[in-house]
Structure formats: structure tokens, C-alpha cells
Write a protein that holds these residues in place. Structure first.
Motif, mmCIF file in Angstrom:
data_model
loop_
_atom_site.group_PDB
_atom_site.id
_atom_site.type_symbol
_atom_site.label_atom_id
_atom_site.label_comp_id
_atom_site.label_asym_id
_atom_site.label_seq_id
_atom_site.Cartn_x
_atom_site.Cartn_y
_atom_site.Cartn_z
ATOM 1 N N ALA A 161 2.840 21.447 -24.286
ATOM 2 C CA ALA A 161 1.815 21.617 -23.061
ATOM 3 C C ALA A 161 1.266 22.907 -23.043
ATOM 4 O O ALA A 161 2.002 24.181 -23.417
ATOM 5 N N PHE A 162 -0.068 23.442 -23.008
ATOM 6 C CA PHE A 162 -0.587 24.476 -23.300
ATOM 7 C C PHE A 162 -1.496 24.968 -22.030
ATOM 8 O O PHE A 162 -1.739 26.152 -21.827
ATOM 9 N N ALA A 163 -1.783 24.130 -21.122
ATOM 10 C CA ALA A 163 -2.661 24.350 -20.085
ATOM 11 C C ALA A 163 -2.758 23.347 -19.013
ATOM 12 O O ALA A 163 -2.640 22.044 -19.342
ATOM 13 N N PRO A 164 -2.814 24.058 -17.797
ATOM 14 C CA PRO A 164 -3.199 22.678 -16.749
ATOM 15 C C PRO A 164 -4.322 21.977 -16.859
ATOM 16 O O PRO A 164 -5.211 22.482 -17.341
ATOM 17 N N HIS A 165 -4.326 20.672 -16.449
ATOM 18 C CA HIS A 165 -5.494 19.891 -16.504
ATOM 19 C C HIS A 165 -5.781 19.247 -15.211
ATOM 20 O O HIS A 165 -5.392 18.143 -14.796
ATOM 21 N N PRO A 166 -6.491 19.861 -14.361
ATOM 22 C CA PRO A 166 -6.950 19.273 -12.934
ATOM 23 C C PRO A 166 -7.873 18.115 -12.966
ATOM 24 O O PRO A 166 -8.770 18.086 -13.683
ATOM 25 N N LEU A 167 -7.519 17.005 -12.080
ATOM 26 C CA LEU A 167 -8.122 16.005 -11.918
ATOM 27 C C LEU A 167 -8.750 15.910 -10.706
ATOM 28 O O LEU A 167 -8.091 16.015 -9.846
ATOM 29 N N VAL A 168 -9.819 15.592 -10.361
ATOM 30 C CA VAL A 168 -10.530 15.565 -8.957
ATOM 31 C C VAL A 168 -11.330 14.285 -8.867
ATOM 32 O O VAL A 168 -11.756 13.589 -9.575
ATOM 33 N N ILE A 169 -11.530 14.355 -7.307
ATOM 34 C CA ILE A 169 -12.568 12.998 -6.945
ATOM 35 C C ILE A 169 -13.872 13.821 -6.608
ATOM 36 O O ILE A 169 -13.952 14.681 -5.675
ATOM 37 N N VAL A 170 -14.957 13.522 -7.119
ATOM 38 C CA VAL A 170 -16.408 13.908 -7.000
ATOM 39 C C VAL A 170 -17.389 12.979 -6.439
ATOM 40 O O VAL A 170 -17.186 11.568 -6.473
ATOM 41 N N ALA A 171 -18.406 13.315 -5.591
ATOM 42 C CA ALA A 171 -19.409 12.917 -5.104
ATOM 43 C C ALA A 171 -20.473 13.310 -5.251
ATOM 44 O O ALA A 171 -20.438 14.683 -5.775
ATOM 45 N N SER A 172 -21.638 12.816 -5.068
ATOM 46 C CA SER A 172 -23.056 13.507 -5.132
ATOM 47 C C SER A 172 -23.183 14.550 -4.008
ATOM 48 O O SER A 172 -22.283 14.411 -3.099
ATOM 49 N N ALA A 173 -23.878 15.410 -3.995
ATOM 50 C CA ALA A 173 -23.819 16.525 -3.011
ATOM 51 C C ALA A 173 -24.216 16.030 -1.785
ATOM 52 O O ALA A 173 -24.133 16.848 -0.831
ATOM 53 N N ASP A 174 -25.154 14.976 -1.611
ATOM 54 C CA ASP A 174 -25.266 14.651 -0.484
ATOM 55 C C ASP A 174 -24.570 13.396 0.127
ATOM 56 O O ASP A 174 -25.010 12.634 0.976
ATOM 57 N N HIS A 175 -23.637 13.140 -0.395
ATOM 58 C CA HIS A 175 -22.738 11.970 0.125
ATOM 59 C C HIS A 175 -21.942 12.353 1.446
ATOM 60 O O HIS A 175 -21.575 13.494 1.552
ATOM 61 N N VAL A 261 -9.862 15.763 -1.147
ATOM 62 C CA VAL A 261 -9.090 14.589 -0.812
ATOM 63 C C VAL A 261 -7.496 14.842 -0.934
ATOM 64 O O VAL A 261 -7.100 15.669 -1.817
ATOM 65 N N GLU A 262 -6.857 14.467 0.018
ATOM 66 C CA GLU A 262 -5.411 14.835 0.017
ATOM 67 C C GLU A 262 -4.632 14.576 -1.248
ATOM 68 O O GLU A 262 -5.006 13.394 -1.759
ATOM 69 N N GLY A 263 -3.692 15.347 -1.640
ATOM 70 C CA GLY A 263 -3.199 14.961 -3.000
ATOM 71 C C GLY A 263 -4.086 15.551 -4.215
ATOM 72 O O GLY A 263 -3.402 15.225 -5.238
ATOM 73 N N THR A 264 -5.181 16.098 -4.107
ATOM 74 C CA THR A 264 -5.813 16.343 -5.102
ATOM 75 C C THR A 264 -6.324 17.872 -5.056
ATOM 76 O O THR A 264 -6.034 18.401 -3.855
ATOM 77 N N PRO A 265 -6.351 18.662 -6.107
ATOM 78 C CA PRO A 265 -6.593 17.929 -7.484
ATOM 79 C C PRO A 265 -5.025 17.426 -8.027
ATOM 80 O O PRO A 265 -3.997 17.980 -7.726
ATOM 81 N N VAL A 266 -5.146 16.376 -8.769
ATOM 82 C CA VAL A 266 -4.091 15.832 -9.365
ATOM 83 C C VAL A 266 -3.830 16.594 -10.726
ATOM 84 O O VAL A 266 -4.669 17.104 -11.580
ATOM 85 N N ILE A 267 -2.728 17.432 -10.995
ATOM 86 C CA ILE A 267 -2.539 18.379 -11.981
ATOM 87 C C ILE A 267 -1.725 17.755 -13.231
ATOM 88 O O ILE A 267 -0.739 17.179 -13.177
ATOM 89 N N ARG A 268 -2.401 17.367 -14.279
ATOM 90 C CA ARG A 268 -1.650 17.124 -15.676
ATOM 91 C C ARG A 268 -1.596 18.406 -16.302
ATOM 92 O O ARG A 268 -1.831 19.368 -16.148
ATOM 93 N N ARG A 269 -1.329 17.974 -17.811
ATOM 94 C CA ARG A 269 -1.334 19.142 -18.595
ATOM 95 C C ARG A 269 -2.012 18.725 -19.966
ATOM 96 O O ARG A 269 -1.887 17.445 -20.291
#
Length: 304
Positions: A161-175, A261-269
Motif C-alpha cells: 500500500a502506498f497511498a490513501p484512496h478516499p471514496l465519496v458520494i457526489v451530487a450535482s451542485a444544485d442538488h 454523508v456520515e461515514g464518508t469518505p470511505v478510505i481504502r488504499r
């Protein structure tokens, strides 16, 4: 087998890997007839049928599977001999084949560009595909190493493993959810999700995230491209669970918003992976060390 040629073994290896003479012809820039002729000649010198056709599908025979295993060892040994001779002559060159999971395509070319600044003579072949395909390429020794999320299960691999990999939930800017300071996971149950295809690392991480919270997401669309997903979210077709490393331009242009969102970002590697039996040539060792030393800082800048 002593009368078999290296060229015949190279052609056989590609045809056997893809189980398609047409695909082998495309990969090797040869005609279908040329592929068939070389395979037929190899079958004659080996004294065994290597392929069999059942319906429209092509399969390896038992003899074909045995020969493929030895062919890969022969071709790899020849490649390593070439690299070792180059190193012995004091040459800095060499060749490496790198596979990256499709989400890593947003930073892998930049990494390669930085590597070429210090190792300009190394030739690199880059393959970009989803996690399942990258795993198959590693297992089949079709690439020297891979950059991906989780290392493939069941593969005898060396992975770091060499770096964190953040995963997030996205929406349009006007959502509507983009205006909230905090979003509960339950608030997403009524939202339409645009997701990656089955077999991608991002899809697996998303499914784990919702499963751990006993939430069944409403999947509206499935796409094999991060770019297509982002454009669909921008158009208001839904929200998505996606790598933060893919979002630089859209966030800076304020076309997408990361939902809190609660629990995010989800951090993988992120991992760099090679088969345990893979010999580290000078070029491969240089790239391996470069990724471990340079990539963490490089990726950190992408999420700042």
C-alpha cells in the motif's frame, strides 16, 4: 518441441490468452490466416491439438494448457535475459508493462511522466481496465505490475500500500442534499445511484458501505466509465459513490459537490502489486521504488 520457433510461441500465447484467433490477429497486426498457419505449424511440431472449437467458442485442449504454461515461462525468461544483458552493458533502458485500475487513470499518466523525467530510456506500456481484468493480466503474466485498490484475492502476489484512496458520494451542485451540513445515510435510500459496473473496485467498496449500514441503494444506472458517471450526475440523473481522485476538475469548476454523508469518505488504499515469482529487472525495480517514494505526495495534492 525443439523445432518450435519463438514467434510461434508468441502467437500461441496471445491466441491462447484471448481464446480468439481474430483477437490475436488484431493484437499482433497480422492476418487471421497468418495466425491460423502459425498455430497449425506449432501443432505439427508439438504433435498435439492445442485448440478445439465447440459451437462458436474456442477452448484450449489439455495439451494447449500445458504448453501455455511453459510458453509463458519461456517468454518471460527471454525478456528477463534481455533486461539482464542490457543492465550488464550499463544501459539504463528496459521495458515494463503496467496495468492500472480504471479509477487510477486520473493520476497514473502523471506518475509515468514524472518517472520518465528520471528514467527517460525506460519504455512503458500502460493498460487501463477494471479491477477484474487487471487481476487477470497479473495472473497471466501479461503485465509486470499493477496499480489498483485491493490486491486480487487468490493471487500469489507481493502488494504494498502506498497511498490513501478516499471514496465519496457526489451530487450535482444544485442538488438539495448539497445544501445540507450533514447527510444521514438513510437520506440516500430515496436517491437514484449511478454506479460502476460489477467487477470494479469502486462498485465493491460501495456495496460494502451500504451493506454494513443495512441500506439497499436504489441503482438507476450502471456505467463502466467514471467520466460518464460524472456527466450523468452533473446532468441531475442521480448521485454517485466515486473516487475523490477522479473529481479535481468538476470540484474546482463547482459542477459537482461532495455530500457530507456520515461515514464518508470511505478510505481504502492504493496498492502496487506484482506476482511473487516476478523477477525485478533494473527497470521494474526502479519504477517500483519510484511509486513507493513519489506517489504518496503526488496523490495528496490531488485531494487538497
Amino acid at each position: 518441441m525443439r523445432n518450435a520457433t519463438i514467434r510461434q510461441l508468441q502467437i500461441f500465447s496471445v491466441a491462447a490468452t484471448h481464446l480468439s484467433f481474430a483477437r490475436a490477429a488484431e493484437k499482433l497486426h497480422l492476418t487471421h490466416a497468418a495466425i491460423s498457419l502459425q498455430i497449425k505449424q506449432l501443432e505439427e511440431v508439438s504433435g498435439a491439438l492445442l485448440f478445439e472449437r465447440i459451437g462458436r467458442r474456442v477452448f484450449l485442449t489439455e495439451a494447449g494448457e500445458i504448453l501455455l504454461d511453459h510458453t509463458r515461462q519461456i517468454l518471460q525468461s527471454l525478456k528477463e535475459a534481455n533486461e539482464a544483458l542490457l543492465a550488464l552493458k550499463g544501459l539504463r533502458g528496459g521495458r515494463i508493462a503496467v496495468a492500472v485500475a480504471s479509477t487510477a487513470e486520473y493520476f497514473a499518466p502523471g506518475l509515468l511522466a514524472e518517472f520518465r523525467k528520471v528514467q527517460a530510456d525506460v519504455r512503458i506500456r500502460l493498460v487501463i481496465d477494471n479491477r477484474d481484468t487487471v487481476s487477470r493480466l497479473l495472473a497471466g503474466n501479461e503485465v509486470d505490475l499493477a496499480i489498483m485498490g485491493r490486491p486480487p484475492a487468490g493471487l500469489d502476489a507481493t502488494a504494498v500500500a502506498f497511498a490513501p484512496h478516499p471514496l465519496v458520494i457526489v451530487a450535482s451542485a444544485d442538488h438539495p442534499l448539497s445544501k445540507l451540513p450533514n447527510v444521514a445515510v438513510e437520506d440516500l435510500e430515496s436517491e437514484t445511484l449511478i454506479v460502476r459496473e460489477t467487477g470494479s473496485g469502486t462498485r465493491s467498496a460501495m456495496e460494502e458501505f451500504f451493506h454494513e449500514r443495512s441500506i439497499k441503494p436504489r441503482i438507476g444506472m450502471e456505467m463502466a466509465s467514471n467520466e460518464a458517471i460524472k456527466q450523468a450526475v452533473i446532468a441531475g440523473l442521480g448521485i454517485s459513490f466515486i473516487s475523490q481522485h477522479t473529481l479535481g476538475l468538476e470540484l474546482s469548476a463547482e459542477r459537482l459537490t461532495i455530500l457530507k454523508v456520515e461515514g464518508t469518505p470511505v478510505i481504502r488504499r492504493w496498492h502496487i502489486v506484482r506476482h511473487k515469482s516476478k523477477h525485478l529487472t533494473p527497470a521494474l525495480a526502479a519504477f517500483w521504488d519510484f511509486v513507493l517514494e513519489f506517489a504518496p505526495g503526488y496523490l495528496r495534492k490531488l485531494v487538497c
